[in-house]
Design an enzyme around this catalytic site. Structure first.
Site: not given
Ligand code: F6P
Length: 323
Positions: A11, A22, A72-73, A102-103, A126, A128, A130, A170, A172, A223
């Site tokens: 994301g 940078a 997201r591959s 992110g993760d 990200t 999130d 997280d 949002m 996750r 969410e």
């Molecule tokens: O990880 C970022 C995020 O925006 C989360 O908060 C959310 O759950 C998810 O990505 C949504 O993903 P997508 O844009 O693939 O629907």
């Protein structure tokens, strides 16, 4: 190390461009050749890779999204996909990478390092917040401010109509955006996955407010909340409070866009430079972060797996300040 690459994956988050800038400028300053990979791991597999210069990153520090695009591959999750990606990097002689994401991005980079030995340093990007090993991730501050702006606007209409609003943000599985935007927005209640809040708790908090002549209320819901999403929670509350006028707003992807805040631009610049300099100094399979204003490097697996708990003081504060 002479040739390195940078990419964004997963994301997008406001501030990713500042981070790319940078990394690119840091690499050039240290006399490395720097390549950009478009569309994250998908682009790596396809060989969508181009040489970058200092000028490639002019005029992007203030822009949301990512100039390198993102994806997201699914293919990179397969061994064949990763082999194709490695062959593309080999063709160009790329010896190290900075992965901004992110993760999921860090998981991919870690597996890739184990299989093919390409050292990678991650920069946590990200909304999130997280990831363990950094106090804040790139994009989080902007997302909170975007959510806050929306909450302020909803508060106006909630007040005019004496309504209860359930606002889903949002994050996750994380409640960071919810807790911060809820506190900043003066919410009556914040529901986050990290703590248990039942529908009965929601109803009693709302009733307490009405007993004190509050005419409108805001409930912010993460969410990932275990009681359900905002629509589901509002539905259960509505069933018991038929006389009340309830509305639901899901903020969704507006939280991912927009001009990055000052905090995000500065964080992204520090993390981008920290990532490229770390890579040059032999860091691999780690994410760069800032903890207590100091640059640190954390093993990818710890960054992904270790818990980053919400500060319980913040949760306590929502309850006190909403009386
Ligand atoms: O990880 C970022 C995020 O925006 C989360 O908060 C959310 O759950 C998810 O990505 C949504 O993903 P997508 O844009 O693939 O629907």
């Amino acid at each position: 190390m002479k040739k390195v690459a940078v990419f964004t994956s997963g994301g997008d988050a406001p501030g990713m461009n500042a981070c790319i800038r940078a990394v690119v400028r840091g690499a050039i300053y240290h006399e490395l050749e720097i390549y950009g990979i478009r569309y994250g791991y998908d682009g790596m597999i396809r060989g969508d890779i181009f040489k970058m210069s200092s000028n490639s990153v002019c005029n992007i520090i203030q822009k949301g999204g990512t100039m390198l695009k993102s994806a997201r591959s699914m293919e990179f999750k397969t061994k064949e996909g990763r082999k194709k990606a490695f062959e593309q990097l080999q063709k160009l002689g790329i010896e190290g990478m900075v992965a901004i994401g992110g993760d999921g991005t860090f998981t991919g980079a870690s597996i890739f390092y184990e299989e093919f030995g390409i050292p990678t340093v991650g920069a946590p990007g990200t909304i999130d917040n997280d990831l363990y090993g950094t106090d804040f991730t790139i994009g989080f501050d902007t997302a909170v401010n975007t959510a806050l702006e929306a909450i302020d606007k909803i508060r106006d209409t909630a007040d005019s109509h004496d309504r209860v609003f359930f606002i889903e943000v949002m994050g996750r599985d994380s409640g960071y955006i919810a807790i911060q935007s809820g506190i900043g927005g003066g919410a009556e209640l914040v529901m986050v996955p990290e703590t248990l809040t039942s529908v009965d708790d929601v109803i009693s908090t709302l009733k307490q407010g009405w007993d004190k002549d509050k005419t409108s209320s805001i409930v912010v819901i993460a969410e990932g909340e275990k009681e359900g999403n905002a629509l589901e929670v509002a539905g259960q509350v509505r069933a018991q409070l038929k006389e009340k006028d309830l509305r639901v707003t899901t903020l969704g992807h507006i939280q991912r866009g927009g001009t990055p805040s000052a905090a995000d631009r500065i964080l992204a610049s520090r993390l981008g430079l920290g990532a490229i300099e770390g890579l040059m100094n032999g860091q691999k399979n780690v994410a760069v972060g800032i903890v207590d204003d100091k640059l640190v490097y954390t093993n990818f697996m710890d960054a992904i797996k270790k818990e980053k708990p919400l500060n319980p003081d913040l949760i306590r504060m929502v309850n006190i300040l909403s009386i």
